[in-house]
Design an enzyme around this catalytic site. Structure first.
Site, short mmCIF file in Angstrom:
data_model
loop_
_atom_site.label_atom_id
_atom_site.label_comp_id
_atom_site.label_asym_id
_atom_site.label_seq_id
_atom_site.Cartn_x
_atom_site.Cartn_y
_atom_site.Cartn_z
N THR A 20 0.88 -1.17 0.00
CA THR A 20 0.00 0.00 0.00
C THR A 20 0.92 1.22 0.00
O THR A 20 2.10 1.13 0.36
CB THR A 20 -0.89 0.07 1.26
OG1 THR A 20 -0.04 0.05 2.40
CG2 THR A 20 -1.86 -1.10 1.32
N LYS A 74 0.52 3.74 4.25
CA LYS A 74 0.86 3.42 5.64
C LYS A 74 2.21 4.09 5.97
O LYS A 74 2.28 5.31 5.89
CB LYS A 74 0.82 1.91 5.82
CG LYS A 74 -0.62 1.37 5.57
CD LYS A 74 -0.77 -0.11 5.77
CE LYS A 74 -2.19 -0.55 5.39
NZ LYS A 74 -2.38 -2.01 5.49
#
Ligand SMILES: *Cc1c(COP(=O)(O)O)cnc(C)c1O
Length: 415
Positions: free
Chosen positions: A226, A229
């Site tokens: 991702t 984060k």
């Protein structure tokens, strides 16, 4: 930042909610390990006309006209990501972590193929084979575990299960695991049985990009992360792979899984990758980890059971059983103090996932605000006081005021 004057005049109902959320973020403390605060530049990139564009396909091969600038933007994002992770190939189009993982499975597997992944309640992710998730429905997952005594992944067991089950793919990389991953050992085991190696570094990507944790990209077949984060970019994901898998991976993302990519988000990914390439980001990553270490030590001093006894990264899972409350109760007590955390399972949790025994704490967001180890010590004393006085409204109110005061002293970058 933005003056929001157009939302103000066109749609005050929406603006009202945005304002309330802005206030919540600025006055409350974010200890959810998967969250962070993006920079003003990342936020600006997201709010651009690139959202207007359809660009199905890849650079130089689009299914729509007018994509010259989009091609430029995607190559910029790709070049920066390649440099950041030392990757042979990067696909920057995945909409988020779970869709990126779906594309990886689609690229390398057929429905029903055997895959080896970490159990959810041991720190894995839903998309690593949980029965309620597409991954568990479409593929035949076998799960490995952490050693309950050490809280660390038992590599001898991984080897034993892999040699017995002969999965077509081995998945490593986790959501609630506080230790360094032995990527090389995974690779060695996979090579013995000819399995593909897939690393999901959603949580630790920023720490890896900064050179503070071991990078699996150079030797794993395929890696997803991702971007929102520890990497501190917009909500989204990327897939990195070896040159020989480029076609498989790109075709799985489009036309396999997705339609038009979100180019305004890809622009914001490029900005975030640019930020992560700067020396300041290395300092940030170091401080995230130093803060997490201090937090784990302070919890331990106060008699809390930190799973695996500490942390090598940005997070930790704390078993609340000996403190006489569940993870969900701890989450709601801390919520009343303006401290956001996420309840978490502990390995072999006797309680159900909706009401598990632990809480996951992480330091990426507070470190972006500028909190250091001294502030972290203070935060742990607040958490402990809240848990010890969980029935006393005045105590919780007082902590809430103190938390707010500290938060206002360390403003989030986009406000
Ligand atoms: C957060 C996370 C994901 C999923 O990301 P989404 O963007 O929420 O879909 C995937 N894998 C791991 C290990 C994660 O921690």
């Amino acid at each position: 930042m933005f003056d929001y004057k157009n939302i103000h005049s066109e749609d005050p109902a929406v603006l009202e909610i945005i304002k309330k959320e802005t206030r919540r973020q600025s006055e409350e403390m974010e200890l959810i390990a998967s969250e962070n605060y993006v920079s003003k530049a990342v936020l600006e990139a997201m709010a651009t006309v690139l959202t207007n564009k359809y660009s199905e396909g890849y650079i130089g091969h689009r299914y729509y006209g007018g994509n010259q600038m989009i091609d430029e933007m995607e190559s910029l994002a790709i070049e920066r990501a390649k440099k950041l992770f030392n990757a042979e190939h990067v696909n920057v189009q995945p909409l988020s972590g779970s869709p990126a993982n779906a594309a990886v499975y689609m690229a390398f597997l057929k429905p029903g193929d055997k895959v080896l992944g970490l159990k959810l309640d041991h720190g894995g992710h839903l998309s690593h084979g949980h029965p309620v998730n597409f991954s568990g429905m479409l593929y035949n997952f076998t799960q490995y575990e952490v050693d309950v005594k050490t809280g660390r992944i038992d590599m001898a067991k991984v080897r034993e299960i892999a040699l017995r089950e002969k999965p077509k793919m081995i998945v490593a990389g986790y959501s609630a695991y506080s230790r360094e991953v032995e990527w090389e050992k995974f690779k060695e085991i996979a090579d013995k049985i000819g399995a593909f190696t897939f690393a999901d570094i959603a949580h630790t990507a920023g720490l890896i990009a900064a050179g503070e944790m071991v990078n699996p990209v150079p030797f794993f077949d395929v890696v997803t992360t991702t971007t929102h984060k520890t990497l501190r970019g917009p909500r989204g994901a990327i897939i990195m792979c070896k040159e020989k898998f480029v076609k498989l991976v790109d075709r799985a993302v489009f036309p396999g899984m997705q339609g038009g990519p979100h180019e305004h988000i890809i622009a914001a990914k490029a900005v975030a990758f640019g930020e992560a390439l700067k020396p300041e980001f290395k300092q940030y990553a170091k401080q995230v980890m130093a803060n997490a270490k201090t937090m784990a030590e302070e919890f331990t001093k106060l008699g809390y059971q930190v799973i695996s006894g500490g942390t090598d990264n940005h997070l930790m899972v704390v078993d609340m059983t000996n403190k006489g409350l569940s993870g969900k109760e701890a989450e709601s007590v801390l919520d009343r103090c303006g401290i956001s955390v996420s309840r978490s399972t502990i390995p072999n949790d006797p309680n159900p996932p909706m009401n598990p025994s632990g809480v996951r704490f992480g330091t990426p967001a507070i470190t972006t605000r500028g909190l250091g180890q001294e502030e972290v010590k203070k935060v742990v004393t607040w958490i402990n006081a809240a848990i010890e006085h969980k029935e006393e409204t005045e105590v919780l109110e007082k902590i809430r005021e103190e938390v707010k005061e500290m938060c206002l002293k360390f403003p989030i970058p986009s406000i």
